[in-house]
Structure formats: C-alpha cells, structure tokens
Design an enzyme around this catalytic site. Structure first.
Site: not given
Ligand code: GLN
Length: 516
Positions: A75, A150, A174
């Site tokens: 990420k 997210s 997330s």
C-alpha cells in the site's frame, strides 16, 4: 496465479525462477492494470533486480527465505526507500522516504520481491478508493464497482492476480472491507503485533498493518513474516510470534463461536434466516439492538457460515455486544482527532508539495489548500473541532469512554466465546458514486470498527456470493493475540465455503463517476 506457498516452494527448490514468476505478474499488470488501476507505481526495474538476486541465492546454495521469489504489492502509505510514497495525496508529491518500513524490510528479508505501490483513499481515509487523488481503483469482479477501501489497490492487485500477496493498513476496516469486496482474505492483526514503523500515520491508536492473500494459508504465511517486536515502534508488543500456519489444520471441534446479534439479527425472534443452528429459538435470548443498513444477502451468508462451523464441530451461539452500535460514532471522533494532529506535519516545509506565499503562514495555508483533498480537509476540521478546548469533553472525551465500553463488552463476550462472527461489510461491492454522501460511506465500517476500538485481531474470509453474484466476506474476531484461534476458524470456513468464481476482470469500463 500460483499461491505464495507454491511459488516459494518451487523457487527454493530451484524448480522455478523468481524472474519468470515476476514476468508473469508484470505481464498481467501490463494487460489489465490500465482498467483496474491497482497501482500508483510499478517498480519493475527494482523488482527484476530483486528477483534475479533471489535466483542467484538459490543457485549459490543459499535459502532466500519463506517468501522466496513471491511478488508483493505494498500500500502506498508504507515507506519504501528511494521510491515515491504518496498516500495517494498531492501533498506528498515528489517525496521519497529515506528508509523502508519495518514490514517492507521483513518481507524482502524473507525473499519477497516488491512489485509496486498500490492505490488508496487519500491518507487511508475512505472505504472505496474513490478519495484517491490519482483516480479510483476498480473492482476486478466488476469494473463498474469499487474494490472497497482504503486499501482498495492492494485488494484489487491480489484479486486480479497481479501479485499473490499485498500489504495494507487497517484503521477502521481498510484491510478487511476491501478483502471482502474483492473476494479475498484480509487480516487486521492485534494492535502492536506488527510494527507500524514506516507506516504513514492516520490515527495512530488504531492503525495496524496486515496482509491480503487469495487464501488463508498464504495470509497466515505473510502474517508470520511481518509479526514480531520492533524497538522502533513503541507500541509494538514484545510477544513471541506463534507458528500461525500450524493453527490452520487444528479444526474447530469444541471451539465456541458467537454470532454478534447487533450485526446479524441473530438471536432475534424470527430474524434469523440462517438455518438450524441460529434459527433455533433456544438461542434467541441474546438479542441486542439490531443495527440497520446491513443487507440481507450478507447476513444470510454469515448465518450459513455459522451453521457450517457448527457442522464442523464448533459450538455456535448468539451473543450481544451492545457497544458495537456506538462504534461508528466514537471512531469518527477519535480517528479524525488523531488525524488532525498527525497531518499537521504536511505544511510545505519538510515533505513534498510547497505552494509559495508572501510569508511562511501563507505558504503553509496555500500548500495545505492545494495539497489535501476534500475528505482529508473535512476530517482535519472535524478532528480539530472535537479536540478544541470547549468541546473536548463532550466529543473526544465521550468517544474515549465508548472505547472503554467496547473493550468491556468484548471482554464479556470473549468470556463465553473463543471467536465472534459478523459480516465484514454491510454490503457487497457498490457502484462508483453510489455512496457519495459521507455518512453513507462511513456506514461501510459499521462491522469492522469495533475491533479497531478494542485493538483486537479480526479478519475477513470469503464465504459465497450475494447480490449480483458478488463476493461476501465473513468477519472473524478474536481477543488480543488470539490470531491462532482466529486462523483455525478461518481455515475451517474456507474449507466449507462455496467455490467463488474467479474475477472476470471485465465489465463496465469508462466513467467511474469520480471525475478522474
Ligand atoms: N473507512 C474508514 C475511514 O475512512 C477506515 C479507513 C482505514 O481503515 N484506513 O476512516
């Protein structure tokens, strides 16, 4: 796409070259990531060098480690030395961290090959990846729908077969929610189990890093690699790391599984639609207030999952965890409060973007105005307000008390049950623009937030499909440092789950409704 286990086994044995594994993944990215947009950056050159080094080690008789030659996506809020780390925000434009996050070091030390940095909602604030400054990621199951957020880029990358493993961060859901929407496995470990050193902070008392994988065994493998005490993170737990993979085959006989009534309607008269176990009126005494907004198709899969565990030998019941109904409200005060403080550092002085002004103050203001997106600005304002002198007790203080209540209610539930079950997400993957108003978006986190408030581990496992044939994820929650039991249950659920169709990587292309 082979599993991480299969890749590492073959590469270690010299039966497959890491460079070939990598080229397969890069080829898939080349073909499909124009549609999916899982990646902000593909680090092809570094990856080729790293894969060649893994192959050289094997040829030289050295063992590259348990992730030998396994491509991994990080990420884009995990620091990677010399490689742009954007948090999908304009404000970090051009910034390259001078160091690697501890998890990045751990993965590469285990032989994994970083393939790129994945898209996210700006600073990890969101549940759909629509808040990325670089445009949204699309769900490989239906390109007209969101992958969740997210960590939507990491989830989509694994679901699309761009990499067998990815790491994400989970502050309010997330990792678990995008895993659920993309039909894969995602783990939020116990707070402190995995070092946060090098994770760009959103809400420090919640943030936790964890893995995405196509199956439970691969997720357990990655979790083992990234877990462990790190003196560089003061909240890191100095506990030994168990053999997570050994937990997978243990079976659920004798385990006590509690289905959270507030999140499923289990235990309510006539509300349980699951089957013999939770439909039994004898279990109908633990009814808490049912939260609305959780779709029936999702609840049905969760109750079926509970039945499957009962058939596998677990004792299944319904349990009320009353404080979960206040989780969302408490989280959306505490998380923005912490964010408003954490994000104060992006002022044009030290990182990324700078917009010049007449004086320093104007430069700060202009930089933040140009660099942050609307959702991030809203959170900073909300958080600053919640912390301001006159309102501190009424908002932040009260939210902290709800956090204590959550801890207390979970403790009570775990006195009777080894793990708890609920939906991961209240709905399957939704269309772009469908949850445009903030409250509707925040409600995506109803089921995941409670474990962030308590700091306990939780994970999502695919269990069948709901509306439109889209994947549904079941959430398994466990008490602090209870990852092994959680994984035992996850493995049992995976064995019982109806087969999930592979993502077609097709569907509506063109507008995502997000204007980018
Ligand atoms: N969707 C939640 C939020 O917007 C959780 C995000 C996260 O876990 N990073 O805050």
């Amino acid at each position: 796409m082979s599993t991480a286990h299969a890749i590492a086994r073959d590469v270690r044995a010299g039966n497959r070259r890491a460079v070939d594994v990598l080229e397969d993944c890069l080829g898939r990215i080349e073909t499909h990531d124009g549609d999916v947009h899982a990646f902000n950056t593909v680090t092809a050159d570094q990856a080729r060098a790293a894969a060649a080094a893994v192959d050289a080690a094997v040829e030289g008789g050295r063992d590259p480690g348990p992730l030998a030659g396994v491509p991994v996506a990080f990420k884009d809020n995990l620091c990677t030395r010399g490689i742009a780390t954007t948090c999908s925000s304009r404000i970090l434009e051009g910034w390259q961290p001078p160091y690697d996050a501890t998890v990045v070091q751990a993965m590469t030390a285990a032989g994994a090959v970083m393939i790129g940095k994945t898209n996210l909602d700006e600073f990890a604030m969101g549940s759909s990846t629509e808040h990325s400054a670089f445009g949204p990621t699309r769900n490989p199951y239906d390109l007209g729908r969101v992958p969740g957020g997210s960590s939507g880029g990491s989830a989509a990358a694994v679901a699309a077969g761009f990499a067998p493993l990815a790491l994400g961060s989970d502050t309010g859901g997330s990792i678990r929610q995008p895993a659920s929407l993309c039909g894969i496995v995602g783990i939020k470990p116990t707070y402190g189990r995995v070092s946060r050193y090098g994770l760009v902070a959103f809400a420090s008392s919640f943030d936790q890093i964890g893995p995405f994988a196509a199956d439970v065994a691969d997720a357990a493998l990655a979790l083992g690699v990234i877990s462990g005490h790190d003196p560089a993170d003061s909240t890191s737990i100095p506990a030994a790391v168990p053999d997570f993979e050994a937990a997978l085959g243990r079976g659920v006989e004798g385990l006590r599984v509690g289905v959270v009534s507030e999140l499923t309607g289990s235990g309510r008269n006539g509300a349980a639609t699951g089957g013999p176990i939770l439909g039994d009126a004898a279990l109908g005494d633990a009814a808490g207030e049912l939260l609305d907004g959780i779709d029936a198709d999702v609840t049905e899969r969760v109750l079926e999952a509970a039945d499957a565990l009962a058939q596998a030998g677990a004792t299944v019941g319904s349990v009320s965890v009353p404080a979960v109904t206040y989780g969302l409200t408490a989280y959306y005060l505490i998380a923005p409060a912490e964010a408003s403080s954490n994000l104060a550092r992006y002022d044009g002085t030290r990182y990324g973007l700078r917009v010049e002004g007449a004086d320093v103050e104007e430069m700060n203001r202009m930089t933040r105005r140009a660099g942050f997106g609307d959702e991030v600005k809203a959170r900073i304002m909300l958080g600053t307000f919640a912390l301001s002198a006159g309102y501190y007790d009424a908002y932040y203080g009260k939210a902290q008390r709800v956090r204590m209540l959550t801890r207390r209610d979970f403790d009570a539930a775990y006195a009777d049950y080894d793990v708890l079950l609920s939906p991961t997400s209240p709905c399957v993957a939704f269309r772009f623009g469908e949850r445009a108003d903030p409250m509707t978006m925040y409600r995506c986190d109803t089921c995941t937030i409670p474990s962030n408030l308590s700091g306990d581990p939780a994970m999502s496992v695919p269990f069948g499909t709901g509306a439109e044939g889209l994947p549904v994820g079941v959430q398994i929650m466990a008490p602090a440092l209870g990852e092994e039991t959680m994984l035992t249950v996850a493995a049992a659920l995976e064995r019982a789950a109806p087969p999930l169709p592979k993502p077609p990587l097709a569907g509506v292309t063109g507008s995502t409704g997000a204007g980018s």
